[in-house]
Design an enzyme around this catalytic site. Structure first.
Site, mmCIF file in Angstrom:
data_model
loop_
_atom_site.group_PDB
_atom_site.id
_atom_site.type_symbol
_atom_site.label_atom_id
_atom_site.label_comp_id
_atom_site.label_asym_id
_atom_site.label_seq_id
_atom_site.Cartn_x
_atom_site.Cartn_y
_atom_site.Cartn_z
ATOM 1 N N ASP A 265 0.887 -1.138 0.075
ATOM 2 C CA ASP A 265 -0.162 0.170 -0.133
ATOM 3 C C ASP A 265 0.861 1.278 0.013
ATOM 4 O OD1 ASP A 265 -2.373 1.586 0.128
ATOM 5 O OD2 ASP A 265 -3.162 0.481 1.551
ATOM 6 N N TRP A 266 0.261 2.406 -0.380
ATOM 7 C CA TRP A 266 1.313 3.623 -0.772
ATOM 8 C C TRP A 266 1.669 4.086 0.663
ATOM 9 C CZ3 TRP A 266 -0.069 1.351 -4.576
ATOM 10 C CH2 TRP A 266 0.159 1.672 -6.031
#
Length: 738
Positions: A265-266
């Protein structure tokens, strides 16, 4: 042998290399096996090129290998529509004029269809949109389990039951990937709250992990054949999920045989060594300010970039893990960008709008309909009063990464007017004002919802309008603002915001033909439920919101959706808030409720929900016959058929969702009272009877024995329970596993 001249365009390198046919390298020869092509490509890469495959080069892309014609990888949010283009190093929109998508319904709506064919239709359509926009990976779908109604991202997921989520996610993935676009299933794993999401350590016992929180991911991998999985922000048993040895190496790869890529995930990566050894393949968003940090190239400073190369150069780490990661990324590229047979896709088409409308219509749930107030008969109606901000507010914008730039969005008010006017007058009063600022003057939509009137003035106007109408339809609920249905923050309570409860209670007093349409991705409290004759659960339905809702309200379409999660009366009726931890203490959240999530908790504690899991009404009626079994005994490797006749006893065609639950009557370990193990949606004409059949085998009877570390189906007595919801049980039959 003839020497055919083949011209290969070398990606973004911009030059062409002529090769004789017999000299075509294995990795470019699509007649060769996938793994042979991957191995050949890997053998041609330098260490620097391998590392470059593993980390972002922009907000949403990672590098290819230009000299070999291996293209870049491009990611896109989200599970409900294709995100507008953003600038290379910034979150700001790039202001393209051709990236306005069809907004599809949120995944709660898809789950509420209980229709796997709708899952496939959804996946194909959104996959076509992603493919047309030259995206490699679609960052979705999400299958995190609905543990608490306060989770701000529940609207992105598929409800509280692992079996339902498992069955709905598979056709979605298959539909997306039929376009040569990878589905990236998220967020792996136990990511069930937004509060402290980047740091909270989730502690959950092994049985609960295996039986509740992992089945949908397992189905996505083993049945859906997903090409990508996204790690979660949170920790699990002390390790961040984006580099978690147990989740990513032992379960995902070794047990389940996953051969795709694990994407962070970012901003979900925290350590180079852990990322190397604990299962991560591709790193995105670690420095979400891009180049503004002042480095010559901030992406080179990602954990799996220059820091990785330095460790290799110093001899502190080897390259075995690097090769495996690079192979996983190459495999992704060959399945997508380098698959010459994949279709070209299509974007924002009339067909996609139709698909969005069909999914929305099937997902809308009729919760209550006293005295058959609905559907509205236009021939007997002169004036309808529409009340509520959600009748006009755009819902395709906001909410975090699901925010979209939609080609169009038909509001509930416009949908009713398009369907009914000029024959029926549709008047509007706002009734309440939500958040001030933010999305109320949104530059993406151009919609300005600022209103300086007082709460008293707005309520007075609404009541005056309501008194003069044949019907009053209130469109309220939640929206995509912070602390509602939105990424990054959980709700603060289950109550409706903006004093809507008071307005609804007053409206109910002035007009008996009163309908409440709740637009949300979460359960809300309804203190006015006994005074309100009709309640409809809408979701964030996307571009065709108004069209779909109008079709249901006036009866052009018979509602057939059913709830994918329980509606508790109050927050303390939810197990996470009754006995579990939420949102945790000292950075740790303990899932003390164990297996008893949603209806499992209500069954165990004899708690009556406001609306039960699987509940949904129709404009017709259905009668169930007696459950019958093909045998009263089941062998460990055998099957039996549970069948039931269902008859449409009403006056119009309609669809019923028949649900199969299994109860283990005696087990060596505690089990829920019953668990969903089958469902079928059947359409029936008036007076028609169909026989619905479910195949039962030992796999449906299993539980996870954490002492033996394996799935077990114990001999003994079981009940096959047929219901129209988790509480509306129609019939049952008993059998034994030998």
């Amino acid at each position: 042998m003839k020497h055919l001249l083949i011209t290969i365009i070398m990606g973004c390198a911009g030059w062409m290399l002529p090769l004789a046919a017999q000299e075509l390298p294995v990795y470019l020869d699509d007649t060769q096996a996938l793994e042979a092509r991957v191995d050949d490509a890997l053998s041609r890469l330098t260490t620097e090129e391998k590392v470059a495959l593993l980390h972002a080069q922009s907000k949403f892309s990672s590098a290819g290998v230009a000299r070999l014609g291996i293209p870049e990888v491009w990611m896109t949010d989200g599970p409900h529509g294709i995100r507008p283009e953003v600038l290379w190093d910034e979150w700001s929109q790039a202001e393209w004029t051709n990236d306005s998508c069809i907004a599809f319904p949120a995944l709660t709506a898809l789950a509420a269809t209980w229709n796997v064919e709708m899952g496939r239709k959804y996946g194909v359509a959104i996959g076509e949109e992603a493919r047309y926009r030259n995206k490699t990976v679609l960052l979705g779908p999400g299958v995190n389990i609905y543990r608490t109604p306060l989770n701000g991202r529940n609207f992105e997921y598929m409800g509280e039951d692992p079996f339902l989520a498992s069955k709905m996610v598979v056709p979605y993935i298959q539909g997306v990937q039929s376009n040569g676009v990878a589905a990236c299933v998220k967020h792996f794993a136990v990511n069930n709250q937004e509060t402290d999401r980047g740091s909270v350590d989730v502690q959950v016992d092994e049985r609960t992990l295996r039986e509740i929180y992992l089945p949908a991911f397992k189905a996505a991998v083993q049945e859906g054949k997903a090409w990508a999985i996204m790690g979660a922000y949170n920790k699990f048993r002390g390790e961040h999920c984006c580099h978690n040895d147990y989740l990513l190496n032992q379960i995902l790869r070794e047990e389940w045989g996953f051969d795709g890529v694990v994407v962070s995930d970012w901003g979900g990566v925290h350590d180079t060594r852990e990322a190397i050894y604990k299962g991560l393949d591709m790193e995105f968003g670690s420095w979400t300010d891009g180049l503004s940090w002042g480095a010559s190239n901030a992406y080179d400073n990602y954990y799996l970039a220059q820091p990785y190369l330095k460790l290799i150069a110093s001899g502190e780490v080897g390259t075995e893990e690097l090769d495996e990661k690079a192979k996983n990324v190459l495999r992704l590229i060959f399945r997508t960008e380098m698959d010459r047979s994949r279709p070209f896709g299509s974007f924002a088409t009339e067909a996609h709008g139709k698909a969005a409308r069909e999914i929305a219509q099937e997902g809308i749930v009729l919760l209550k309909n006293d005295d058959h107030i609905l559907p509205i008969d236009p021939a007997k109606t002169k004036k309808i009063a529409v009340i509520g901000e959600n009748a006009i507010k755009m819902m395709t914008v906001g909410g975090g990464s699901s925010s979209l730039k939609a080609k169009y969005e038909i509001s509930p008010l416009d949908g009713l007017r398009q369907r009914l006017e000029p024959d029926v007058e549709v008047v509007y009063a706002r009734g309440y004002v939500g958040d001030v600022g933010g999305s109320y003057n949104n530059v993406s939509t151009g919609q300005d919802l600022t209103d300086d009137r007082s709460e008293a003035e707005m309520m007075a106007e609404a009541l005056a309008v309501a008194k003069t109408a044949d019907y009053v339809i209130f469109f309220g609920g939640l929206n995509k603002s912070e602390h509602q249905d939105s990424e990054g923050a959980d709700r603060l309570s289950m109550d409706l915001p903006y004093n809507q409860d008071a307005l609804i209670a007053e409206l109910a007093k002035v007009n008996e033909n009163f309908v409440v349409v709740n637009i949300s991705g979460n359960a809300v409290t309804m203190p006015w439920i006994n005074q309100t004759p009709a309640v409809v659960q809408s979701w964030y339905l996307g571009s065709e919101t108004g069209t779909a809702l109008a079709a249901i309200l006036v009866g052009d379409v018979n509602p057939s959706g059913k709830l994918p999660f329980s509606y508790p009366v109050k927050l303390s009726d939810n197990s996470a808030h009754a006995v579990g931890d939420y949102p945790g203490t000292d950075g740790v959240v303990k899932y003390k409720e164990g297996l008893l999530v949603g209806y499992r908790w209500h069954d165990e504690k004899n708690i009556e929900p406001l609306f039960s899991f699987g509940h949904g009404l129709s404009y017709t009626t259905f009668q169930y016959g007696k459950a019958a079994l093909s045998s009263n005994a089941l062998s460990a490797d055998g099957q039996l058929i549970c069948s039931v006749e269902v008859t449409n006893t009403g006056r119009r065609a309609g669809s019923e969702i028949v649900q199969l639950y299994i109860a283990d009557k005696k087990s060596s370990l505690p089990r829920p009272v019953k668990e969903l193990k089958g469902f079928k949606k059947v359409k029936l004409e008036p007076g028609e009877t169909v026989t619905v059949e479910f195949t039962i085998d030992a796999s449906l009877l299993q539980f996870y024995d954490d002492q033996m570390a394996q799935w077990v189906a114990e001999p003994g007595k079981f009940d096959a329970i047929i219901g129209a919801s988790a509480t509306d049980i129609k019939t049952s039959a008993s059998f034994s596993l030998k």
